[in-house]
Design an enzyme around this catalytic site. Structure first.
Site, short mmCIF file in Angstrom:
data_model
loop_
_atom_site.label_atom_id
_atom_site.label_comp_id
_atom_site.label_asym_id
_atom_site.label_seq_id
_atom_site.Cartn_x
_atom_site.Cartn_y
_atom_site.Cartn_z
N HIS A 120 0.81 -1.22 0.00
CA HIS A 120 0.00 0.00 0.00
C HIS A 120 0.84 1.27 0.00
CE1 HIS A 120 -3.45 -2.37 -0.13
NE2 HIS A 120 -4.30 -1.49 0.37
N ASP A 172 -5.84 5.40 10.04
CA ASP A 172 -7.23 5.58 9.57
C ASP A 172 -7.73 4.33 8.85
OD1 ASP A 172 -7.01 8.12 10.46
OD2 ASP A 172 -6.80 9.05 8.47
N GLU A 222 -9.11 14.54 14.31
CA GLU A 222 -8.50 14.81 13.01
C GLU A 222 -9.18 16.06 12.43
OE1 GLU A 222 -7.96 11.66 10.21
OE2 GLU A 222 -6.87 10.38 11.63
P1 FAD Z 1 4.24 -1.91 1.94
O1 FAD Z 1 3.77 -0.88 1.00
O2 FAD Z 1 4.14 -3.31 1.49
O3 FAD Z 1 5.75 -1.59 2.37
C1 FAD Z 1 6.15 -0.30 2.71
C2 FAD Z 1 7.65 -0.26 3.01
O4 FAD Z 1 7.91 -0.99 4.20
C3 FAD Z 1 8.51 -0.91 1.93
O5 FAD Z 1 9.74 -0.25 1.87
C4 FAD Z 1 8.67 -2.33 2.43
O6 FAD Z 1 9.83 -2.92 1.92
C5 FAD Z 1 8.73 -2.10 3.93
N1 FAD Z 1 8.16 -3.20 4.69
C6 FAD Z 1 6.97 -3.81 4.53
N2 FAD Z 1 6.81 -4.77 5.46
C7 FAD Z 1 7.93 -4.75 6.22
C8 FAD Z 1 8.37 -5.50 7.34
N3 FAD Z 1 7.64 -6.46 7.88
N4 FAD Z 1 9.59 -5.21 7.84
C9 FAD Z 1 10.36 -4.24 7.33
N5 FAD Z 1 10.00 -3.51 6.27
C10 FAD Z 1 8.80 -3.77 5.72
N6 FAD Z 1 -0.35 5.61 7.02
C11 FAD Z 1 -0.54 6.15 8.23
O7 FAD Z 1 0.42 6.35 8.96
N7 FAD Z 1 -1.79 6.50 8.65
C12 FAD Z 1 -2.90 6.27 7.91
O8 FAD Z 1 -3.99 6.59 8.33
C13 FAD Z 1 -2.72 5.67 6.62
N8 FAD Z 1 -3.79 5.42 5.85
C14 FAD Z 1 -3.60 4.83 4.64
C15 FAD Z 1 -4.72 4.54 3.86
C16 FAD Z 1 -4.57 3.93 2.64
C17 FAD Z 1 -5.79 3.63 1.80
C18 FAD Z 1 -3.26 3.62 2.17
C19 FAD Z 1 -3.09 3.00 0.82
C20 FAD Z 1 -2.15 3.92 2.92
C21 FAD Z 1 -2.30 4.52 4.16
N9 FAD Z 1 -1.20 4.82 4.98
C22 FAD Z 1 -1.40 5.37 6.21
C23 FAD Z 1 0.17 4.59 4.51
C24 FAD Z 1 0.70 3.26 4.98
O9 FAD Z 1 0.97 3.29 6.36
C25 FAD Z 1 2.01 2.92 4.29
O10 FAD Z 1 1.87 2.96 2.90
C26 FAD Z 1 2.48 1.52 4.71
O11 FAD Z 1 3.77 1.30 4.24
C27 FAD Z 1 1.56 0.50 4.12
O12 FAD Z 1 1.79 -0.74 4.69
P2 FAD Z 1 1.99 -1.98 3.76
O13 FAD Z 1 1.86 -3.14 4.64
O14 FAD Z 1 1.10 -1.94 2.58
O15 FAD Z 1 3.53 -1.73 3.34
#
Ligand code: FAD
Length: 514
Positions: A95, A161, A277
């Protein structure tokens, strides 16, 4: 970013590829425990080649499906020992919006394949010293953590969120939301981690055990290791939420009321607000029954938007349960007395705790049904120091957002306290006691996302020229110089930790830092 000559890839290209085999069935110089869990069929590669942003595309060599943390350690150890290693990117839920979980010609670790195991969320209710906590796999979605903890009457304290993000993914950034003013970001709410470093060591770390790794990994953008477990403190779970929105036409009244509310409501105050917020309204769609705002009030709100250009929405929540149900309305009324929102424009919903926390998923379902979820997301998220609020409002909200009529996006704006963030973590925030987060959550078509990237660049240009001192959240830069500027005084420590835990620069190359 590490630029490795890819010895393995060359060999791979020289041998027969069984195109649709589920796992690599070719003679690779990879140990069997690794090759048996690696896939490179076109469907798998395609899914791992982009992210929620749908802007960047990078094709990995293969996708690794670990069964446990030792599998991840084995993969990283192998690459660390190889003279020509491949880069490795943990992918949580993918994400990110700027390719942070992608890796060109390297290996994506599909974290969610760990999640099928039982026992990846263990809730401990009886620890006197630590209080209740949950041990959760880094691949777990926060919504699943919430369900497992609520089953025992408990809840994580600080949530984002949107809850369909992985624990490892948000802890690699910060994890912010409406409870951050009270409990700090999610990275301030972790007791212990298991991390597989860039050398392939599987280490447990905490503030007292391997603290460099612990603080490095929190907000560390995946640069120091793969988080395979996090110990998250818990508190009692309420059952219901009074969810309030109040409308403002004056930015100064809006922000000073936000600050008044957060300063009156520290976590010590059990009768305070639980969530705060703010958002901006630049348009109200045609009369809409499903809107937060009742149908009869919608014409008035629309005419305020026409008159003022922007209506500011202060959003707060007070949780309650059976015990406090009798007094929640009076308590809320007391908390909101004296606020300067537009007379009559306060709206309250009464929903379950889970319905409130999982609210963005309701939007997701609606957007998916319209084909509007899997579209490009040229997002920008900033932290703005309190001292520059009014310059920011004028230069960004009035002169860019309003003037260009950028109404079809979610615009967030709410304050938090610096002292709820731990300076030792890798996360970067402005150097002021109070700062705001400003989110510009644009959705676009596949043919016009560049236009929104230009708006984002203009916002950043204004901030730089006006000396706003903004810091990017979920940062993304093209050059190391920009990263050095971003980290500021934290850069030397960040670099040292990289040398210590990922000396070959194997991990999370999609961040484009090294
Ligand atoms: P990924 O996109 O898969 O990874 C993100 C990064 O972290 C990459 O560099 C990856 O290599 C690394 N990574 C992933 N897993 C691990 C692990 N286990 N150990 C070490 N590194 C790792 N953020 C907020 O803070 N607050 C919010 O309210 C919020 N709302 C969101 C709503 C939506 C609809 C979306 C799409 C994003 C939102 N985000 C929010 C952003 C979100 O926190 C970040 O994009 C986060 O990285 C997404 O988590 P993911 O599991 O999809 O990570």
């Amino acid at each position: 970013m590490a630029a490795h000559n890819n010895f393995l890839l060359i060999i791979f290209n020289c041998v027969l590829i069984l195109q649709n085999a589920p796992f690599l069935a070719v003679a690779l110089p990879l140990p069997e425990p690794i090759s048996a869990k690696l896939r490179n069929d076109s469907q798998t590669i395609k899914l791992a080649s982009t992210d929620y942003g749908r802007i960047i595309e990078e094709k990995p060599y293969g996708v690794f499906f670990p069964v446990n943390g030792s599998d991840i350690a084995g993969l990283i150890q192998f690459m660390y020992g190889s003279p020509t290693p491949m880069d490795i990117a943990a992918r949580g839920h993918g994400h990110s919006v700027q390719g942070q979980s992608l890796v060109e010609n390297g290996i994506v670790v599909n974290m969610t394949s760990l999640g099928g195991l039982d026992g990846r969320i263990v809730v401990s209710t009886t620890t006197a010293a630590l209080g209740p906590y949950a041990d959760v796999g880094g691949e777990q979605l926060w919504i699943d953590v919430l369900h497992a903890t609520m089953a025992k009457g408990l809840t994580p304290l600080s949530l984002t969120d949107y809850l369909r993000l992985t624990v490892g993914g948000t802890l690699s950034n910060a994890g912010i939301g409406g409870q951050t003013f009270r409990f700090g970001p999610q990275i301030s709410n972790v007791l212990e981690l298991d991390v597989v470093t860039g050398k392939g060591e599987l280490l447990t770390c905490s503030p007292t055990n391997n603290p460099e790794l612990f603080y490095g990994a929190l907000g560390g953008l995946g640069q120091f290791g793969v988080i395979t477990r996090a110990r998250i403190p818990l508190g009692p779970a309420p059952t219901r939420a009074k969810w309030v929105r109040m409308l403002y036409t004056n930015f100064s009244a809006f922000t000073s009321d936000q600050e008044l509310l957060i300063s009156n409501n520290g976590k010590e105050k059990s009768n305070g607000l639980n969530y705060l917020e703010g958002l901006l309204l630049l348009e109200l769609k045609a009369p809409d029954n499903s809107s937060f705002y009742p149908l009869p009030d919608q014409p008035k709100i629309s005419s305020l938007i026409t008159q003022y250009g922007i209506v500011y929405v202060l959003e707060v929540v007070k949780y309650y349960d059976q015990q406090s149900a009798g007094c929640v309305d009076q308590d809320l009324e007391k908390l909101l007395t004296g606020l300067r929102f537009e007379a009559g424009l306060k709206f309250i919903k009464d929903v379950s705790y889970e319905e409130f926390l999982d609210r963005v998923h309701t939007d997701e379902v609606a957007l998916r049904s319209l084909g509007l979820w899997d579209v490009p997301h040229p997002w920008l998220n900033l932290f703005i120091p309190k001292s520059k609020l009014f310059e920011f409002e004028w230069g960004v909200y009035r002169s860019i957002i309003q003037k260009r009529k950028l109404s079809s996006c979610v615009l967030l704006f709410y304050p938090m306290f610096k002292n709820k963030w731990d300076e030792k973590t890798s996360a970067v925030i402005p150097d002021e006691d109070v700062f705001y987060t400003a989110g510009f959550l644009f959705s676009s078509g596949f043919d016009n996302w560049q236009t929104f990237e230009e708006h984002n660049r203009d916002i950043l240009k204004f901030c730089a020229e006006a000396g706003i001192g903004a810091k990017l959240y979920l940062p993304h830069f093209e050059s190391q110089k920009e990263w050095v500027d971003h980290f500021g005084r934290k850069w030397p420590v960040f670099q040292q930790r990289k040398a210590l835990f990922d000396p070959k620069h194997l991990l999370s190359p999609g961040q484009k830092i090294f």
